[in-house]
Write a protein that holds these residues in place. Structure first.
Motif, PDB file in Angstrom:
ATOM      1  N   ARG A   7      -6.049 -80.160 -82.520  1.00 56.86           N
ATOM      2  CA  ARG A   7      -7.461 -79.930 -82.821  1.00 56.86           C
ATOM      3  C   ARG A   7      -8.316 -80.808 -81.907  1.00 56.86           C
ATOM      4  O   ARG A   7      -7.828 -81.756 -81.294  1.00 56.86           O
ATOM      5  N   GLU A   8      -9.594 -80.483 -81.839  1.00 54.88           N
ATOM      6  CA  GLU A   8     -10.504 -81.274 -81.017  1.00 54.88           C
ATOM      7  C   GLU A   8     -10.676 -82.674 -81.609  1.00 54.88           C
ATOM      8  O   GLU A   8     -10.668 -82.852 -82.831  1.00 54.88           O
ATOM      9  N   GLU A  10     -12.501 -85.903 -82.874  1.00 54.85           N
ATOM     10  CA  GLU A  10     -13.730 -86.058 -83.660  1.00 54.85           C
ATOM     11  C   GLU A  10     -14.110 -87.524 -83.741  1.00 54.85           C
ATOM     12  O   GLU A  10     -13.251 -88.410 -83.633  1.00 54.85           O
ATOM     13  N   PHE A  56     -17.537 -84.063 -73.300  1.00 57.89           N
ATOM     14  CA  PHE A  56     -17.229 -82.730 -73.815  1.00 57.89           C
ATOM     15  C   PHE A  56     -18.524 -81.913 -73.937  1.00 57.89           C
ATOM     16  O   PHE A  56     -18.591 -80.757 -73.516  1.00 57.89           O
ATOM     17  N   HIS A  62     -12.440 -81.921 -72.309  1.00 58.17           N
ATOM     18  CA  HIS A  62     -12.145 -81.263 -73.585  1.00 58.17           C
ATOM     19  C   HIS A  62     -10.997 -82.038 -74.225  1.00 58.17           C
ATOM     20  O   HIS A  62      -9.832 -81.831 -73.880  1.00 58.17           O
ATOM     21  N   PHE A  64      -8.422 -83.418 -77.171  1.00 61.03           N
ATOM     22  CA  PHE A  64      -7.712 -82.959 -78.367  1.00 61.03           C
ATOM     23  C   PHE A  64      -6.812 -84.070 -78.905  1.00 61.03           C
ATOM     24  O   PHE A  64      -6.419 -84.975 -78.168  1.00 61.03           O
ATOM     25  N   ASN A  78      -5.800 -83.707 -73.056  1.00 58.18           N
ATOM     26  CA  ASN A  78      -7.153 -83.562 -72.546  1.00 58.18           C
ATOM     27  C   ASN A  78      -7.204 -82.660 -71.331  1.00 58.18           C
ATOM     28  O   ASN A  78      -6.331 -82.730 -70.468  1.00 58.18           O
TER      29      ASN A  78
END
Length: 166
Positions: A7-8, A10, A56, A62, A64, A78
């Motif tokens: 998942r991304e 956070e 991002f 991006h 993760f 990434n």
């Protein structure tokens, strides 16, 4: 293989990411360049996450995380230095030493390839690997990356450049 989830990254991941990084610090530093010691604090990791999330939002990275079935971070992946006009980006990943050999590097790379293709519409990915990092070299090759020539201006000490056309 145990179930894993990608998942991304956070902003709320700081504590879990710090635990992952501290636990694997010696292992990672035997494979890649060490991080600045200031990184290994809650503030250091929170600043790191904020920087990645800002990049991002700008379309340059991006980031993760990979979690095991209990929600523990066991890896990172990434897309970095995304250059949409040229259709390329660099891939990077790090896997918890305890989770090595379970296919996570391959899972991470496949996820990055899919994100590069579908979200970013990229056509080429690049990875840099130290000669001594045999596991990463094998993972890249398993996912279709091939050794590539070093471009002008690239400084790869004791390493290789791998390329994937997508």
């Amino acid at each position: 293989m145990k179930p894993f989830r990608i998942r991304e990254l956070e902003s709320t991941d700081a504590q879990a990411l710090l635990a992952f990084e501290i636990h694997n610090r010696e292992w990672f530093e035997s494979q890649i360049d060490p991080r600045d010691p200031a990184f290994y604090s809650l503030t250091g990791v929170a600043d790191h996450i904020d920087s990645y999330l800002a990049d991002f939002a700008e379309g340059a990275w991006h980031p993760f995380v990979i979690e095991d079935s209990s929600g523990r971070i066991v890896g990172r992946a990434n897309l970095k230095s995304i250059h949409s006009p040229h259709g390329c980006a660099e891939v990077g990943y790090r896997i918890d030493q305890r989770a090595c050999g379970q296919g996570l590097a391959t899972l991470a790379l496949k996820h990055l390839i899919e994100a590069a293709r579908m979200r970013w519409k990229l056509t080429q990915l690049v990875a840099y690997v130290y000669e001594s990092n045999v596991g990463s070299r094998k993972g890249l090759e398993r996912c279709g990356f091939v050794p590539g020539a070093v471009s002008d201006g690239e400084d790869i000490e004791s390493g290789s450049r791998f390329v994937l056309s997508i």
